[in-house]
Design an enzyme around this catalytic site. Structure first.
Site, PDB file in Angstrom:
ATOM      1  N   SER A 276       0.883  -1.106  -0.252  1.00 30.86           N
ATOM      2  CA  SER A 276      -0.165  -0.013  -0.104  1.00 30.86           C
ATOM      3  C   SER A 276       0.743   1.344   0.048  1.00 30.86           C
ATOM      4  O   SER A 276       0.419   2.128  -0.654  1.00 30.86           O
ATOM      5  CB  SER A 276      -0.880  -0.021   1.234  1.00 30.86           C
ATOM      6  OG  SER A 276      -1.674  -1.144   1.054  1.00 30.86           O
TER       7      SER A 276
ATOM      8  N   HIS B 201       0.522   4.696   4.484  1.00 32.61           N
ATOM      9  CA  HIS B 201      -0.067   5.152   3.160  1.00 32.61           C
ATOM     10  C   HIS B 201       0.134   6.600   2.855  1.00 32.61           C
ATOM     11  O   HIS B 201       0.577   7.105   1.842  1.00 32.61           O
ATOM     12  CB  HIS B 201      -1.627   5.021   3.380  1.00 32.61           C
ATOM     13  CG  HIS B 201      -2.251   3.821   3.409  1.00 32.61           C
ATOM     14  ND1 HIS B 201      -3.559   3.515   3.541  1.00 32.61           N
ATOM     15  CD2 HIS B 201      -1.816   2.598   3.099  1.00 32.61           C
ATOM     16  CE1 HIS B 201      -3.726   2.350   3.274  1.00 32.61           C
ATOM     17  NE2 HIS B 201      -2.661   1.490   3.247  1.00 32.61           N
TER      18      HIS B 201
END
Length: 207
Positions: A122, A174
């Site tokens: 991610s 993220h």
């Protein structure tokens, strides 16, 4: 606009993610319940171990996923983004950017999300979103498309980060990957403009 050339590294990354997932499945004997021990054995990011010198976990954790849906969602995102961004950067630079953003995400997780076992592509994928944002903030894309795509990407990012407030999702990774991607995208804009001109001149980009 769909690029059709230079799509080489993305399939390799997808394959590595799948192979790592299958390794976890073999260790656990099923597709749905992964033990912490197996994830750590295969290189999950864990601040306590990193603090003891296992810095390689920043890298290995990029290719490791915590479940089937985690793998599916990240693989789908990587395929879509890679199809556009890899030809725009070139395969070698795309790999460098992907790994740099993944490492930035791992490092952010280490700093701001200690004591948690984390893994996944991610951070690297949010970095690719960051590259896309940098492209959309430039004049590479037509103004009408720029506004539409910025809204779409903004919605995707907001939803993902919002879910991280309620679900066990590593928003630190993220955001670390995203920040790295935006920064690298802005620095690489001249290179991407040059690449785009060459691709268009060779009639290799659109269908």
């Amino acid at each position: 606009m769909k690029f059709r050339t230079g799509f080489r590294v993305t399939p390799v990354l997808l394959s590595l993610n799948l192979l790592m997932f299958l390794a976890v499945v073999v260790l656990n004997g099923n597709f749905s319940q992964f033990s912490a021990q197996s994830l750590l054995a295969l290189g999950a990011n864990y601040s306590n171990f990193v603090a003891q010198g296992e810095w390689w976990r920043f890298f290995s954790s990029i290719f490791l996923h915590l479940g089937l849906m985690h793998l599916v969602f990240n693989s789908a995102s990587l395929f879509v983004l890679g199809r556009f961004i890899e030809p725009l950067l070139g395969s070698a630079l795309f790999l460098l950017v992907y790994l740099a953003c993944g490492l930035a995400g791992s490092f952010a997780s280490y700093l701001f999300n200690p004591g948690v076992i984390s893994a996944g592509a991610s951070g690297a994928i949010f970095g690719l979103f960051g590259i896309f944002v940098a492209v959309l903030l430039s004049n590479i894309v037509r103004p009408d498309l720029r506004k539409e795509w910025l809204k779409s990407i903004g919605a995707v990012l907001a939803i993902n980060l919002g879910l991280g407030l309620f679900l066990p999702i590593d928003n630190s990774a993220h955001l670390g990957g995203l920040a790295c991607g935006v920064l690298m995208g802005l620095l690489l804009l001249p290179w991407m403009r040059s690449r785009l001109r060459r691709l268009l001149n060779n009639d290799l980009t659109l269908r």
